[in-house]
Structures are given as C-alpha cells and as structure tokens.
Design an enzyme around this catalytic site. Structure first.
Site, mmCIF file in Angstrom:
data_model
loop_
_atom_site.group_PDB
_atom_site.id
_atom_site.type_symbol
_atom_site.label_atom_id
_atom_site.label_comp_id
_atom_site.label_asym_id
_atom_site.label_seq_id
_atom_site.Cartn_x
_atom_site.Cartn_y
_atom_site.Cartn_z
ATOM 1 N N HIS C 16 -12.468 -14.574 -25.879
ATOM 2 C CA HIS C 16 -11.497 -15.311 -25.081
ATOM 3 C C HIS C 16 -11.436 -16.755 -25.573
ATOM 4 O O HIS C 16 -12.114 -17.154 -26.522
ATOM 5 C CB HIS C 16 -11.812 -15.240 -23.573
ATOM 6 C CG HIS C 16 -12.835 -16.208 -23.080
ATOM 7 N ND1 HIS C 16 -12.809 -16.735 -21.809
ATOM 8 C CD2 HIS C 16 -13.929 -16.752 -23.682
ATOM 9 C CE1 HIS C 16 -13.832 -17.545 -21.648
ATOM 10 N NE2 HIS C 16 -14.524 -17.580 -22.749
ATOM 11 N N CYS C 35 -14.859 -24.555 -25.728
ATOM 12 C CA CYS C 35 -14.308 -23.314 -25.147
ATOM 13 C C CYS C 35 -12.831 -23.143 -25.502
ATOM 14 O O CYS C 35 -12.258 -22.079 -25.272
ATOM 15 C CB CYS C 35 -14.464 -23.314 -23.622
ATOM 16 S SG CYS C 35 -16.191 -23.387 -23.110
ATOM 17 N N HIS C 41 -13.819 -17.469 -29.091
ATOM 18 C CA HIS C 41 -15.257 -17.200 -29.129
ATOM 19 C C HIS C 41 -15.443 -16.000 -28.191
ATOM 20 O O HIS C 41 -14.450 -15.376 -27.799
ATOM 21 C CB HIS C 41 -16.072 -18.431 -28.700
ATOM 22 C CG HIS C 41 -15.864 -18.846 -27.290
ATOM 23 N ND1 HIS C 41 -14.738 -19.521 -26.871
ATOM 24 C CD2 HIS C 41 -16.600 -18.649 -26.173
ATOM 25 C CE1 HIS C 41 -14.796 -19.740 -25.569
ATOM 26 N NE2 HIS C 41 -15.911 -19.220 -25.114
ATOM 27 N N HIS C 43 -18.247 -13.346 -25.455
ATOM 28 C CA HIS C 43 -19.414 -13.208 -24.584
ATOM 29 C C HIS C 43 -19.758 -11.741 -24.364
ATOM 30 O O HIS C 43 -18.893 -10.867 -24.462
ATOM 31 C CB HIS C 43 -19.129 -13.841 -23.204
ATOM 32 C CG HIS C 43 -18.869 -15.308 -23.249
ATOM 33 N ND1 HIS C 43 -19.840 -16.223 -23.536
ATOM 34 C CD2 HIS C 43 -17.736 -16.030 -23.050
ATOM 35 C CE1 HIS C 43 -19.320 -17.448 -23.511
ATOM 36 N NE2 HIS C 43 -18.045 -17.364 -23.221
ATOM 37 N N ASP C 81 -13.448 -4.185 -22.626
ATOM 38 C CA ASP C 81 -14.528 -4.090 -23.605
ATOM 39 C C ASP C 81 -13.978 -4.079 -25.031
ATOM 40 O O ASP C 81 -13.083 -3.284 -25.359
ATOM 41 C CB ASP C 81 -15.340 -2.815 -23.362
ATOM 42 C CG ASP C 81 -16.621 -2.807 -24.175
ATOM 43 O OD1 ASP C 81 -17.218 -3.881 -24.386
ATOM 44 O OD2 ASP C 81 -17.026 -1.714 -24.616
ATOM 45 N N HIS C 82 -14.537 -4.946 -25.862
ATOM 46 C CA HIS C 82 -14.099 -5.091 -27.250
ATOM 47 C C HIS C 82 -12.622 -5.474 -27.331
ATOM 48 O O HIS C 82 -11.887 -5.000 -28.209
ATOM 49 C CB HIS C 82 -14.410 -3.831 -28.075
ATOM 50 C CG HIS C 82 -15.876 -3.721 -28.402
ATOM 51 N ND1 HIS C 82 -16.810 -3.353 -27.477
ATOM 52 C CD2 HIS C 82 -16.572 -3.976 -29.538
ATOM 53 C CE1 HIS C 82 -18.013 -3.360 -28.032
ATOM 54 N NE2 HIS C 82 -17.903 -3.731 -29.283
ATOM 55 N N GLU C 126 -20.879 -14.789 -17.405
ATOM 56 C CA GLU C 126 -20.355 -15.048 -18.741
ATOM 57 C C GLU C 126 -21.521 -15.235 -19.714
ATOM 58 O O GLU C 126 -21.465 -14.817 -20.865
ATOM 59 C CB GLU C 126 -19.515 -16.315 -18.675
ATOM 60 C CG GLU C 126 -18.616 -16.548 -19.849
ATOM 61 C CD GLU C 126 -17.877 -17.870 -19.701
ATOM 62 O OE1 GLU C 126 -16.673 -17.829 -19.473
ATOM 63 O OE2 GLU C 126 -18.502 -18.945 -19.828
#
Lengths: 139, 139, 139, 139, 139, 139
Positions: C16, C35, C41, C43, C81-82, C126
């Site tokens: 994100h 950010c 980047h 998490h 996810d992914h 996060e």
C-alpha cells in the site's frame, strides 16, 4: 555458488502420552510423572523444517515453498494433526512419542521426499519452553 | 579466549514482487502464483544479523550494539524500509527479490563494513512462517 | 444464557501507500513521510475478528470457526492477500488505506455476512507496534 | 480512586475431543470434523485472567499476583494440566469441552474464590489463532 | 462518523523494587518477597497506549502515529528507559512502583498531552505473564 | 545412534549496569551511554540452554527436562532472578555484566553439572532485539 538455508514453520495439534509399555505402571509414573497421564494430554506442536541449497538463478528459490509445504502436509502434518501420537500414526508405531523420538521420525519421513543431502534440520517444539532438533544421522 | 555470537534484530517494511523479466508473463504467473501480482504485495521483514568474536575485556562487548545498529541502518535498513525491493534499491538492481536472494545481498552489503571474518549469519524472515539464512560464501 | 466472545486471527500480506490524490505531492510527502513512497511498501497484516454470542448447547460453539474462517476468506482475505490495497481491491476503491480506514472497510465487508448484532470487533495490526480496532458505528 | 485491571497469564497442556454423546457418530463427525477424532487431540492452552480493583495504597497491588497465581493453580491449572478435558476433570463433567464452554466453566471455578465483583474477564486461547473470552453472566 | 481505536506499542527497560518506606523491612520482605530485593531487579516493560477518535477524512488518521510516538517518547519513555523507577523519575516520586501504580502515573503524564477525551487505555506489561490496564478515573 | 539437541527456555528478571570500575566515570558514560545509568536499569532475560545426546531407548529422553530444569534453577536462575547482576551474584563477581560475559559465566556454571560434552549452547536474550550465544571454549 552460495548455500542458503530456508525454513518453513508448520503446526499440528495432537494428543500423546509418555509411556513405555515394556515397563510397569509404577516405573512409568515415576519416570514420566504427569506426562504419563492415562487419558492423554496434548500440545500445539510447532514444526520447523530447514532445507539447504543454492538459489536457482531463474526463480531465486532454494526450493519453492509451496512444494515444501505440500511435502510437509502430505508426509507429516496430515498424519499428526488432530491425532493421537501413540495410537493413530502408522509411522510412529512402536515409538515412545517423546519430542526427541518424534523429531527423528519426522526427519525420516521427509528425507527421501527431498533431493539427497538437502534436508538440513528438523526442529519440533512441544511447548514455548521445550524443543528438540535433529540434523540427521551423519551430523 | 571464548568466541561469543551476538545477534541484533531489526525490521523493515517493503513491497516486492517475484517476477523474472527474462521469462513470459505466463511462466511468471505459473511459477510464482500470487507472489507475482502485477501491482506488488509486501511484508514486515525481520532481519537478524549475527556477529562472532571474543568479548573485549574492557567493555565486555563482542561489538558495541550501537555501532552494529548504525551499520545495519546505514548499509541496509534505510535502503529497504518503506521501499519497493524491485524498483527502489540500487544494491538489489537486477536481483529477483526472493528471500534467498535478498539475504545474500544483505550479507554482501554488510561483510565489508565489519572486521574481516566477524559476520557470521544473516537471517531474513519474510513472514512468521518463512525465513532464509546465509552464512557466507565459504560456509 | 452467557455471552461469550470468540476471536479468530488471520493474516494477509499486501502493498500500500498513504497518498491523498486530492492533495499535492508536497502535501502528501510532508504528511505521510516514507509511507508515501511512490513505489509502495507493504506489511504482513494481522486481522483479528471477534464475534459475540451464546454458545449453542448442542455444539458448544458461538459460531463454528470453520464457518467464520470461510466467511473471512471469501469476504476479506482473498481480496487483500498478495494485493495492492490502493489499486487491486474493489471494496477499498476511493479509500485512503490507513489502518483506521481499512479496519472500518473490513467491518463493513463482514457485518452483513454474520447474524445481526454478532460482529463485535475487528482489529487490524499493520506492524508489531501499530494497530487499529473498530467496534462498529454504534459503539 | 482509580480502577485498574490486572491480568495474569497461565498455561496448561490438555487433551480433548469435541463430541456430543447425545448425537450419532455421523452427526459428530459431520459437525466437528477432525476435532472429533476418537483418540483425542490436544492443545497448549493459554489462560488469561483479569481482575479489577483499586490499588491498595499500602502495597500498590490490586491483588497480590502470588495470591492470584495460587488461586489459579489450585482452582484451575492443577485440574486441567496434563489431563483429558472430557474424562479427567470433575468440574467439566457433562460439558462439551469447546473453548467457549471451558472458558465459562473456568469463570465459574474462579468467581467465588475472589472478592465479589472483582473477576472481570477470563480469556482462553486454544491455539495462536482461536480464543474465547467471557465477562460473566451479567456482562 | 465511526470511532476507531489506535494502539501504539513501546518499550522501556528499567530497574525497580517494591518497597514501602513507611513500613518495616520485615513487613516489606514478607509482603513483596523477592520483588523487595535491596539491590533492585528490573524488567523489559511493554507499554501500549490506545487513543480513540474519528479518522480524519483527509489523512485517514485518528492521530498521526509519529505525533503519538513523539508524545510517548517525550512524556514517558525518555524518563523511564534505562532508569530506576524508585530513584530516577520525578513523576514517580513518592509512588510505590507496582505495575498498577506506574500505569496510572503514565496515564496522568499522557492525558493532558492529548486532545480531551481521546486517551482511552494505557496497558503496561511487566513480564510476559503480568500486566495492568487503566482506562482513566471516569471508567 | 542419532544425536538430538534439546532446548529448555527459562526466564529471570534482573537489574544491572554496564560499568568498568577500572575506568573513569567519563569513559564509562561515553562507552556505555544509558546502560551506565548510576542507579541501574533491568531486563526480563530469556535463557535458552541446549543439550546434545542420543535419546535413551527406554525413556525417549536425551535428558529428562525436569532434571535439566532443576539444574538450571539451582545453578543459575535462583542466583540471578530478582537480583542485581553487579552486586548480588557470587559467580559474577568481578565480571562486567554484558550479555556476552554473562552468557559465558552461565556456561561455566552449567558445564560441570551435566555429563561431559553434553552442554551444546547457552543463549541469553537481554531484550527482544539483542542476544548472545556461546558454544563453549572449544567451539
């Protein structure tokens, strides 16, 4: 080319009992204490399997973790998860299910499913505080 | 004099994608599955760096951890944290950012910043379940 | 009859970027710092969903966790996810993906898939150090 | 005077099986899946007990944790650790040992051993991913 | 508008001793046991601070965590980290440093540094097994 | 017969200070920073002791963990828990209590209490982020 070690962590929840059927109940109680409880007890086992190798230049993988996961599930997890280690597992038949003995048995289940010489370490934690590691018969 | 191993744990949060630009999109999708997602995904990476040495009799330190922290930050963390491992990191240029390849690249970033022979191990965890370790080209 | 709260923990790995497209690049950089990194980047997000209810006398369950897992996977995890939270997720379209905004969006995805009044809390971490919790619009 | 909540974490390792003896084997298998395994399975349970109160001005304690530990051990842990929750525990007799039912039973074991109104929450984790909480019949 | 709760986790390492100077040494020894050790002992304290609010539509933040981190560092962590809680901390002067008393003192240090009504909870863990929570004088 | 490594994790909470009495206060302050705080600070230390051996065919044990626990408690934990490492521990007298020096001292306390050649590794974590390991003088 560099050797890199990759580790995959898995889990299984099982019942067991430390009991040597060749010995008397008194010996078992004295030796194993509450771990000898006749009606079993159980654990959330944590299994860490380490494989060594050179990363493949095309994929960057020592071994595709989805392949390793499949091997772990088919050879180990499906046979141990939600089972009784003393009663339900053919590959543990006749083995006293101490963490030490189970970790060696898991190594033996995995070593032939991987390319020769690639399985490096199997680590099995019975609780947060107790674990056993095995690096194979030649280590 | 005894050899002691000290380990410092650090973190960085990064995006990446497993993709080999020399291969077709179909090959990449078949090989890397969801890890090939065109718009990236990311991880909270955990980096553990182990340095070996004899404790200094005057300080009790193998290596002052504030020095080790500074080296880790300057050589590694500042370049990877809140970055895209495929696009933003000069020392990963041309490297497919699998955990295996990244851990070797981090070793190479650190080995010259430490006294010769002192870097012992670099461990990089991509998730709670997946990790790679590297002990250098001679191990 | 007693009310019991059950919690199921899940994971997803996503990329994100904190960026408000209605504002200038300078404002975004000043407000969100690293950010805001243009190339994203990511998490390892940890999602904890808590459901309240009376245990069913026949099963002992507030809600069968295999049903809750299926709902979580179908409504949330498979979509995040992914993935890239800014680009890939229809139910996050137009939402700045701060942890606070994402946890509210996940609540809204789940509340209609569960019996009325049963969803109690959604918690999204996060990193190890940062988390957001939401108890619904009436709490 | 301020109300402070103190929490003590304990552990026990137990075997159990989800099985309703009033129902057929087929119903049990269909409802509980692998949790119904005839020869049991087990867990490393984590128990968190929260007590509310005003810190005593002389000791700074809401409740001396060595007293709380003794109560937890005598009333709960000694009866559950290294036991079978279906067979070995008088205070669970006739109770289907789902996490939900066990957490209520543990509350009932503890509430009379503490000053009235002081027990605030009992939380029981069966695995890293599954937990149940109970705040008493009036919450 | 929805209320969301954000939590930031911090750490500090401190020495302390449970000792009431108004009481005799015998009383202190009998009451606090090894926690009364004359030459102190210490802990890796974990501090979790929860702030409530509506996410700002422009930033998605309940409160910018870099601001919250700065407040935590300036008001709390810098005063407690690598200190003796009985001797070195002006805002703990005259306070017996039980976890309960310290968590209330930390609340009082933070409440005026945040917008009115926004501080929701302070949680302080002394060890993995022992923690205290405070929700303010009106909770 | 296979060699298996078992690890037992223990904890102790202690105060300490990094200070070399042969050096000036200025040198100590410059070298150790906040770790030199005159009134001490402290940690929740985590101790992991690894013992190697062949599992006994009768018990499945490399070493009965209740025996290992007793040795750890009697030789190490009782002497360090809720103590000051600089002042209260005879076996640390004259030793600057860095993690490196303490881990070597713990090895020396344990090696003679175990069968020859069986102690494999002592690992001591001072915090989540810092640890030292020692494999003995011959490793």
């Amino acid at each position: 080319m560099p050797t890199v070690y990759i580790t995959r962590k898995s889990h299984f929840n099982a019942a067991h009992r430390l009991h040597n059927p060749d010995k008397s109940d008194d010996w078992n109680k004295a030796t194993f204490g509450s771990c000898n409880n006749a009606n079993w007890h159980g654990h959330n086992y944590v299994l860490e399997v380490t494989v060594a190798g050179e990363p493949d230049p095309t994929t960057g993988y020592v071994l595709d973790l989805s392949i390793l996961s499949r091997i772990l599930n088919e050879r180990v997890i499906e046979h141990l998860d939600h089972k009784n280690l003393n009663l339900d597992v053919p590959f543990l038949k006749g083995i006293l299910p101490s963490t030490e003995n189970v970790v060696v048995a898991i190594w033996n289940r995995l070593v032939d499913a991987l390319p020769a010489g690639r399985l490096h370490c199997v680590r099995l934690s019975e609780t947060e505080r107790n674990a056993a590691e095995y690096f194979g018969p030649d280590a």
